[in-house]
Motif scaffolding. Structure first.
Motif, PDB file in Angstrom:
ATOM      1  N   TYR A 125       0.845  -1.198   0.000  1.00  0.00           N
ATOM      2  CA  TYR A 125       0.000   0.000   0.000  1.00  0.00           C
ATOM      3  C   TYR A 125       0.881   1.248   0.000  1.00  0.00           C
ATOM      4  O   TYR A 125       1.952   1.259   0.617  1.00  0.00           O
ATOM      5  N   GLU A 126       0.398   2.273  -0.705  1.00  0.00           N
ATOM      6  CA  GLU A 126       1.113   3.564  -0.687  1.00  0.00           C
ATOM      7  C   GLU A 126       0.181   4.623  -0.119  1.00  0.00           C
ATOM      8  O   GLU A 126      -0.902   4.859  -0.679  1.00  0.00           O
ATOM      9  N   ASP A 127       0.561   5.229   0.990  1.00  0.00           N
ATOM     10  CA  ASP A 127      -0.279   6.199   1.694  1.00  0.00           C
ATOM     11  C   ASP A 127      -1.702   5.678   1.892  1.00  0.00           C
ATOM     12  O   ASP A 127      -2.687   6.385   1.644  1.00  0.00           O
ATOM     13  N   GLY A 128      -1.798   4.415   2.260  1.00  0.00           N
ATOM     14  CA  GLY A 128      -3.095   3.811   2.574  1.00  0.00           C
ATOM     15  C   GLY A 128      -3.859   3.273   1.378  1.00  0.00           C
ATOM     16  O   GLY A 128      -4.937   2.689   1.547  1.00  0.00           O
ATOM     17  N   VAL A 129      -3.324   3.467   0.168  1.00  0.00           N
ATOM     18  CA  VAL A 129      -4.016   2.986  -1.041  1.00  0.00           C
ATOM     19  C   VAL A 129      -3.365   1.690  -1.529  1.00  0.00           C
ATOM     20  O   VAL A 129      -2.143   1.628  -1.710  1.00  0.00           O
ATOM     21  N   GLY A 130      -4.199   0.650  -1.742  1.00  0.00           N
ATOM     22  CA  GLY A 130      -3.685  -0.641  -2.189  1.00  0.00           C
ATOM     23  C   GLY A 130      -3.130  -0.562  -3.600  1.00  0.00           C
ATOM     24  O   GLY A 130      -3.822  -0.126  -4.519  1.00  0.00           O
ATOM     25  N   VAL A 131      -1.889  -0.987  -3.779  1.00  0.00           N
ATOM     26  CA  VAL A 131      -1.218  -0.897  -5.083  1.00  0.00           C
ATOM     27  C   VAL A 131      -0.948  -2.284  -5.668  1.00  0.00           C
ATOM     28  O   VAL A 131      -1.070  -2.518  -6.863  1.00  0.00           O
ATOM     29  N   GLN A 132      -0.590  -3.246  -4.802  1.00  0.00           N
ATOM     30  CA  GLN A 132      -0.270  -4.590  -5.271  1.00  0.00           C
ATOM     31  C   GLN A 132      -0.787  -5.622  -4.262  1.00  0.00           C
ATOM     32  O   GLN A 132      -0.628  -5.438  -3.059  1.00  0.00           O
ATOM     33  N   GLY A 133      -1.384  -6.707  -4.772  1.00  0.00           N
ATOM     34  CA  GLY A 133      -1.864  -7.784  -3.906  1.00  0.00           C
ATOM     35  C   GLY A 133      -1.495  -9.142  -4.476  1.00  0.00           C
ATOM     36  O   GLY A 133      -1.599  -9.354  -5.693  1.00  0.00           O
ATOM     37  N   TYR A 134      -1.072 -10.067  -3.606  1.00  0.00           N
ATOM     38  CA  TYR A 134      -0.629 -11.403  -4.022  1.00  0.00           C
ATOM     39  C   TYR A 134      -1.193 -12.452  -3.066  1.00  0.00           C
ATOM     40  O   TYR A 134      -1.044 -12.328  -1.845  1.00  0.00           O
ATOM     41  N   ILE A 135      -1.855 -13.477  -3.609  1.00  0.00           N
ATOM     42  CA  ILE A 135      -2.309 -14.619  -2.805  1.00  0.00           C
ATOM     43  C   ILE A 135      -1.860 -15.884  -3.530  1.00  0.00           C
ATOM     44  O   ILE A 135      -2.238 -16.113  -4.683  1.00  0.00           O
ATOM     45  N   TYR A 136      -1.065 -16.699  -2.844  1.00  0.00           N
ATOM     46  CA  TYR A 136      -0.571 -17.932  -3.468  1.00  0.00           C
ATOM     47  C   TYR A 136      -1.191 -19.147  -2.792  1.00  0.00           C
ATOM     48  O   TYR A 136      -0.958 -19.413  -1.614  1.00  0.00           O
ATOM     49  N   ASP A 137      -2.028 -19.877  -3.541  1.00  0.00           N
ATOM     50  CA  ASP A 137      -2.586 -21.153  -3.081  1.00  0.00           C
ATOM     51  C   ASP A 137      -1.487 -22.190  -3.300  1.00  0.00           C
ATOM     52  O   ASP A 137      -1.296 -22.695  -4.412  1.00  0.00           O
ATOM     53  N   VAL A 138      -0.769 -22.483  -2.212  1.00  0.00           N
ATOM     54  CA  VAL A 138       0.483 -23.244  -2.314  1.00  0.00           C
ATOM     55  C   VAL A 138       0.253 -24.642  -2.908  1.00  0.00           C
ATOM     56  O   VAL A 138       0.931 -25.053  -3.851  1.00  0.00           O
ATOM     57  N   CYS A 139      -0.731 -25.396  -2.357  1.00  0.00           N
ATOM     58  CA  CYS A 139      -0.886 -26.792  -2.777  1.00  0.00           C
ATOM     59  C   CYS A 139      -1.435 -26.916  -4.195  1.00  0.00           C
ATOM     60  O   CYS A 139      -1.172 -27.897  -4.873  1.00  0.00           O
ATOM     61  N   LYS A 140      -2.204 -25.920  -4.632  1.00  0.00           N
ATOM     62  CA  LYS A 140      -2.710 -25.961  -6.010  1.00  0.00           C
ATOM     63  C   LYS A 140      -1.773 -25.234  -6.975  1.00  0.00           C
ATOM     64  O   LYS A 140      -2.047 -25.191  -8.173  1.00  0.00           O
TER      65      LYS A 140
END
Lengths: 259, 259
Positions: B109-124
């Protein structure tokens, strides 16, 4: 080849053929209808697959009787002789809304005793099966017996009605004694979770004979318990409030429930 | 290479490295401790992975601050500048009890604004990511935007507390207006279900900033909503009762809730 072996070979083949048709149908537009309620759906594929399975069973085993979800089977008043339980698509709501997380299930009983059970997780290509006295297998490989864990040491699977309806508050309390609740929306897939040790019980407020019969063979084969909520035998001619569980958790759930 | 591009490349690499360590640790015996409650667990791997990720972030981006579950980050009083949110293992209970159904998550986040998001489903082996304004991707392929369905047209994901605690009866009623309830036990995986269109909302009675931040970027990127139960902005310095939802279902849930 014994009758059990013949059935085993054919059931595995028929289930894979059914799954192919189900997967192909995703490409086309499904026809969806409501049954008893707005979230009790049936598709043209449920019907087509059950009709196909029923015809195959009748052609090979004309003496046997069939209990199926969509009405192509027989109107059973007892469980004498050989009875087949067929659930063409278990988790129809998932099939319609998610195109995954559903199963094809077949069970065979002789004079009311479970002899063979099959649950196929179509999208993951995992076919679980058990033949009474021979253990449980996944894609032909033996499944390691799950641990006999207590309620407080594991996760519990439930169904949606148990979560949302006032009358099941007591069971939500029981679920609250576990480590947490999980819900996949398919009886067959919840049973697989129990076989894998991912949950230690599955409590469902309303299961039909074809939802129960295939998994019951497997769960009893690993030494776990299957019963109605009050601990009495499930009735494979009617709907049941059903618990599938480790032995330890079963005693805790039925005791909590009878207070 | 822009800062966002540099971060994107490194985060993907770091997440895959973290997942390898997590998978390897399954072979050894995990060390498990209780945190706030008997079903709020932490393992040596949660700690090791967070420490490793934190060290890597600090080495490459020494100006940035970090908010993490296991305390290797900073003690944040505001969201000024660049803030990283790190959840080394989201779904620790699943990791311990099932050895599957967990995720590694990172948000920037930059100054409270979401810029990048990552979720990794490890087993799949499915890595979902979004960069603000650039769409959502799974393993580098664009994700088709999910349909904006109403509450009654889809399934709703929730968390265990919402199912079992008396104070959430109202929310169980809201969930009961949907087609059914599903629960995987990992905020990250529930967000993926929402991105896939498998559910139309995820309502959780208690999420921490690192549970919310990565998925918030993705859900907003597909035009859906994220808020507290009462419709107010989530507070990324504290725990929140959180809704992630399609726009249509969001209006129905918040309206039902404010009655």
């Amino acid at each position: 080849m014994s009758t059990v072996q013949k059935r085993d070979k054919l059931i595995k083949q028929w289930i894979k053929e059914a799954a192919e048709s189900i997967e192909l149908a995703k490409e086309e537009s499904l026809k969806v209808e409501e049954k008893s309620a707005r979230n009790d759906l049936v598709t043209n594929m449920d019907k087509e697959i059950e009709e196909e399975l029923t015809n195959k069973i009748r052609a090979e085993f004309p003496e046997d009787r069939i209990c199926g979800e969509e009405g192509f089977g027989d109107d059973l008043k007892d469980l004498k002789g050989t009875v087949w339980f067929v659930d063409p698509i278990d988790g129809t709501l998932n099939y319609v809304l998610q195109q995954e997380n559903f199963a094809v299930m077949v069970g065979v009983y002789e004079d009311g005793v479970g002899v063979q059970g099959y649950i196929y997780d179509v999208c993951k290509d995992k076919l679980y099966h058990a033949i009474k006295g021979m253990g449980v297998y996944c894609n032909g490989q033996p499944v390691k017996s799950p641990e006999n864990k207590s309620l407080s040491a594991g996760l519990v699977a439930t169904n949606s009605q148990l979560m949302t309806q006032d009358q099941f508050a007591e069971y939500r309390k029981i679920a609250g004694k576990s480590m947490g609740v999980r819900m996949l929306g398919s009886a067959g897939l919840e049973i697989i979770e129990l076989l894998k040790g991912n949950v230690i019980a599955y409590m469902a407020s309303k299961l039909s004979p074809w939802d129960i019969a295939p998994g019951k063979v497997m769960i009893e084969e690993v030494g776990f318990k299957v019963s109605q909520f009050d601990g009495s035998e499930v009735d494979l001619l009617n709907r049941n409030k059903t618990i599938f569980s480790t032995v330890k958790a079963f005693d805790e759930i039925v005791t909590a429930n009878s207070k």
